[in-house]
Design an enzyme around this catalytic site. Structure first.
Site, PDB file in Angstrom:
ATOM      1  N   PHE A 198     -26.061 -27.653   6.496  1.00 51.10           N
ATOM      2  CA  PHE A 198     -27.471 -28.044   6.483  1.00 51.10           C
ATOM      3  C   PHE A 198     -28.343 -26.993   5.809  1.00 51.10           C
ATOM      4  CE2 PHE A 198     -30.026 -31.448   8.349  1.00 51.10           C
ATOM      5  CZ  PHE A 198     -29.042 -32.407   8.468  1.00 51.10           C
ATOM      6  N   LYS A 221     -39.370 -40.086  11.981  1.00 48.45           N
ATOM      7  CA  LYS A 221     -39.879 -40.766  13.181  1.00 48.45           C
ATOM      8  C   LYS A 221     -39.779 -39.839  14.406  1.00 48.45           C
ATOM      9  CE  LYS A 221     -36.800 -43.598  15.094  1.00 48.45           C
ATOM     10  NZ  LYS A 221     -36.452 -43.217  16.461  1.00 48.45           N
ATOM     11  N   ASN A 271     -32.880 -32.910  16.414  1.00 48.54           N
ATOM     12  CA  ASN A 271     -33.394 -33.450  15.153  1.00 48.54           C
ATOM     13  C   ASN A 271     -34.558 -32.616  14.619  1.00 48.54           C
ATOM     14  OD1 ASN A 271     -31.497 -35.382  14.859  1.00 48.54           O
ATOM     15  ND2 ASN A 271     -32.766 -37.116  15.430  1.00 48.54           N
ATOM     16  N   ASP A 295     -28.347 -59.163  19.953  1.00 48.17           N
ATOM     17  CA  ASP A 295     -29.486 -58.729  19.139  1.00 48.17           C
ATOM     18  C   ASP A 295     -30.483 -59.884  19.115  1.00 48.17           C
ATOM     19  OD1 ASP A 295     -29.678 -56.386  16.696  1.00 48.17           O
ATOM     20  OD2 ASP A 295     -31.081 -58.076  16.586  1.00 48.17           O
ATOM     21  N   LYS A 309     -28.486 -62.185  12.235  1.00 48.90           N
ATOM     22  CA  LYS A 309     -27.629 -61.005  12.233  1.00 48.90           C
ATOM     23  C   LYS A 309     -26.395 -61.249  13.110  1.00 48.90           C
ATOM     24  CE  LYS A 309     -29.699 -56.695  12.565  1.00 48.90           C
ATOM     25  NZ  LYS A 309     -30.189 -55.543  13.365  1.00 48.90           N
ATOM     26  N   CYS A 336     -34.344 -41.400  11.271  1.00 49.34           N
ATOM     27  CA  CYS A 336     -34.441 -40.512  12.445  1.00 49.34           C
ATOM     28  C   CYS A 336     -35.440 -39.376  12.275  1.00 49.34           C
ATOM     29  CB  CYS A 336     -33.065 -39.936  12.766  1.00 49.34           C
ATOM     30  SG  CYS A 336     -31.942 -41.192  13.363  1.00 49.34           S
TER      31      CYS A 336
HETATM   32  C1  UDX Z   1     -29.650 -37.402  11.485  1.00 50.73           C
HETATM   33  C2  UDX Z   1     -28.901 -36.425  12.396  1.00 50.73           C
HETATM   34  O1  UDX Z   1     -28.059 -35.593  11.625  1.00 50.73           O
HETATM   35  C3  UDX Z   1     -28.089 -37.191  13.419  1.00 50.73           C
HETATM   36  O2  UDX Z   1     -27.447 -36.276  14.303  1.00 50.73           O
HETATM   37  C4  UDX Z   1     -29.047 -38.086  14.174  1.00 50.73           C
HETATM   38  O3  UDX Z   1     -28.357 -38.832  15.143  1.00 50.73           O
HETATM   39  C5  UDX Z   1     -29.775 -39.024  13.239  1.00 50.73           C
HETATM   40  O4  UDX Z   1     -30.461 -38.246  12.249  1.00 50.73           O
HETATM   41  P1  UDX Z   1     -29.050 -38.897   9.362  1.00 50.73           P
HETATM   42  O5  UDX Z   1     -30.521 -39.140   9.272  1.00 50.73           O
HETATM   43  O6  UDX Z   1     -28.131 -40.061   9.257  1.00 50.73           O
HETATM   44  O7  UDX Z   1     -28.700 -38.152  10.746  1.00 50.73           O
HETATM   45  O8  UDX Z   1     -28.627 -37.894   8.174  1.00 50.73           O
HETATM   46  P2  UDX Z   1     -28.450 -36.322   7.946  1.00 50.73           P
HETATM   47  O9  UDX Z   1     -27.144 -36.106   7.316  1.00 50.73           O
HETATM   48  O10 UDX Z   1     -28.745 -35.548   9.169  1.00 50.73           O
HETATM   49  O11 UDX Z   1     -29.564 -36.041   6.836  1.00 50.73           O
HETATM   50  C6  UDX Z   1     -30.959 -36.244   7.102  1.00 50.73           C
HETATM   51  C7  UDX Z   1     -31.775 -35.953   5.866  1.00 50.73           C
HETATM   52  O12 UDX Z   1     -31.786 -34.565   5.584  1.00 50.73           O
HETATM   53  C8  UDX Z   1     -31.269 -36.632   4.580  1.00 50.73           C
HETATM   54  O13 UDX Z   1     -32.356 -37.146   3.860  1.00 50.73           O
HETATM   55  C9  UDX Z   1     -30.577 -35.521   3.828  1.00 50.73           C
HETATM   56  O14 UDX Z   1     -30.606 -35.725   2.428  1.00 50.73           O
HETATM   57  C10 UDX Z   1     -31.427 -34.327   4.229  1.00 50.73           C
HETATM   58  N1  UDX Z   1     -30.696 -33.058   4.161  1.00 50.73           N
HETATM   59  C11 UDX Z   1     -29.660 -32.814   4.996  1.00 50.73           C
HETATM   60  C12 UDX Z   1     -31.077 -32.097   3.217  1.00 50.73           C
HETATM   61  O15 UDX Z   1     -32.014 -32.310   2.446  1.00 50.73           O
HETATM   62  N2  UDX Z   1     -30.399 -30.914   3.190  1.00 50.73           N
HETATM   63  C13 UDX Z   1     -29.366 -30.632   4.018  1.00 50.73           C
HETATM   64  O16 UDX Z   1     -28.803 -29.529   3.925  1.00 50.73           O
HETATM   65  C14 UDX Z   1     -28.975 -31.608   4.944  1.00 50.73           C
END
Ligand code: UDX
Length: 438
Positions: A253, A267, A212, A30, A35, A264
């Site tokens: 979800f 962005k 995503n 890195d 880090k 993620c």
């Molecule tokens: C996400 C993707 O799921 C993952 O596959 C990718 O590699 C990176 O981005 P992450 O951002 O870590 O992962 O979290 P995730 O559990 O997907 O939730 C994303 C956001 O959506 C969170 O802020 C969560 O609170 C929100 N969310 C998720 C909801 O508001 N409602 C839901 O039902 C699910």
């Protein structure tokens, strides 16, 4: 196998420990020397369940090491996994400066017959640019240095488990030997029956952005449905039970809330929008997903205003700052957006989160941080639940009521049970469900 990992952020560090646990020899590097120093001593720079323990085990095994010298990670590696940041530029386009830098370093030190593996989320077409960069740097090794796209689907807070039990492993490549090599990397998972999907490079890159985008759309759609349910007097929990029972929709979800955040979705959505534009395709739904996401945070603040009336000088408890539970990450957290809007209304925001750090979150609104949930609630006119930490599910409601100036809770994540709130004498505003007005 000997593997290198460039970039030891969330994806990179989890990749390091998991590959080492497969029995590979892994060197992580890195540009942040501090880090690397911390990692070599077993200190991860962020919280992720199980990570610190696994880091200790893998360091002790002798298979995993860290170096600030990229050459150490590349020189003898059969494959180098590139997990550097691809942050949004002001235009929304992903900045690929760190990816290009990694490509140049790879070209400089890589042995013949090795693979540059994109793990960071990059726009479609990036692999071709990376290949061109590598060939330009090392024309003598043309055809010997290959590219693979191996996007990461792990979720923060579940990162280790997602990596060790993936629902799919995606590999995009061109040469047959690259697919063979990637099958050797993931052999322990393939032996357990996990599925590896082979595609061309561009489809692999697209798949990550499209997954995503689809998930962010689902969250925004649900938040809009929750708003409609609220206004019509329905209950989104009943609606999602019906929706989730349809196998074409599925139960996951479908949780409404104050919106999505993290490193993620926000962005990647912007980068995908830029990609669509660059391809001459008008795709306004992408901006609409983001607008609905802002609207979800605004809706929670509207409820606070409805309930409290004037917010000037009122103490409002903000419960949760992380963008989701089981992480300390507040990047693009909708909780910060709620705080920003409350502060703009003149409220004194007192925030509590069991883990969150404000590292990398940009400008946080002025608010007081306290170290216990009851301290945040003390004297507050209203509490807003922004992150569904288990701690908030198990609140002592009598103690909460005693601490607050008014027994008023806006539940931005539907953590609490309306019937229990009614019994305990609270005014309670859930999300997409009928309020308890006392
Ligand atoms: C996400 C993707 O799921 C993952 O596959 C990718 O590699 C990176 O981005 P992450 O951002 O870590 O992962 O979290 P995730 O559990 O997907 O939730 C994303 C956001 O959506 C969170 O802020 C969560 O609170 C929100 N969310 C998720 C909801 O508001 N409602 C839901 O039902 C699910």
């Amino acid at each position: 196998m000997r593997l290198g990992v460039i970039g030891t952020g969330h994806v990179g560090l989890v990749t390091c420990v998991c590959f080492s646990s497969f029995g590979h020899d892994v060197v992580g590097t890195d540009s942040d020397v501090e880090k690397i120093r911390g990692l070599a001593q077993g200190r991860p720079p962020f919280f992720e369940p199980g990570l610190e323990e696994m880091l200790a085990t893998e360091l002790a095994s002798g298979r995993l090491s860290f170096s600030a010298e990229p050459a150490d990670a590349i020189r003898e590696a059969e494959a180098v996994f590139v997990c550097v940041g691809t942050p949004a530029r002001s235009s929304g386009e992903a900045s690929l400066a760190a990816t290009e830098h990694a490509a140049r370093q790879f070209a400089r030190y890589a042995p013949p017959h090795s693979v540059f593996v994109e793990k960071s989320t990059v726009p479609a077409g990036s692999a071709l640019r990376i290949r061109r960069t590598i060939v330009r740097e090392r024309p003598d090794l043309e055809g010997e240095l290959e590219i693979a796209s191996n996007p990461e689907f792990l979720r923060e807070g579940n990162a280790i488990s997602d990596s060790l039990h993936p629902d799919r492993i995606l590999v995009g490549a061109e040469a047959a030997w690259v697919f063979d090599l990637m099958r050797r990397v993931y052999k322990p998972l393939l032996d357990k029956g996990h599925r590896l999907i082979e595609t061309d490079l561009i489809s692999a890159e697209l798949a990550k952005h499209m997954c995503n985008t689809y998930l962010a759309l689902r969250v925004s759609l649900l938040n809009a449905f929750a708003e409609i349910s609220e206004r019509a007097g329905g209950d989104i929990a009943a609606v999602t039970e019906v929706m989730g029972s349809d196998p074409r929709i599925g139960p996951h979800f479908l949780r409404p809330g104050i919106g999505y955040g993290g490193s993620c979705f926000p962005k990647d959505l912007r980068a995908f929008d830029r990609l669509a534009k660059s391809l001459g395709y008008d795709f306004p739904i992408l901006q609409e997903i983001a607008r609905l996401n802002d609207e979800a945070a605004a809706s929670a603040v509207r409820k606070v205003k409805d309930a409290v009336w004037n917010l000037e000088g009122k103490r409002i408890a903000l419960l949760g700052l992380a963008f989701k539970p089981d992480t300390d990450d507040t990047r693009f957290s909708p909780a910060l957006e709620v705080a920003r809007r409350l502060v703009a209304e003149g409220a004194d925001v007192v925030a509590y989160d069991p883990r969150a750090t404000l590292d990398g979150a940009g400008d946080a609104p002025p608010m007081k941080r306290v170290s216990s949930v009851y301290e945040a609630l003390q004297g507050s006119s209203c509490a807003v639940i922004c992150t569904e930490w288990d701690e908030f599910r198990n609140l002592d409601l009598d103690r909460v009521k005693l601490a607050m100036a008014e027994p008023l809770i806006v539940d931005g994540r539907n953590v609490l049970e309306p019937s229990e709130m009614r019994a305990a004498g609270f005014v309670y505003y859930p999300t997409g469900r009928p309020p308890v007005l006392g």
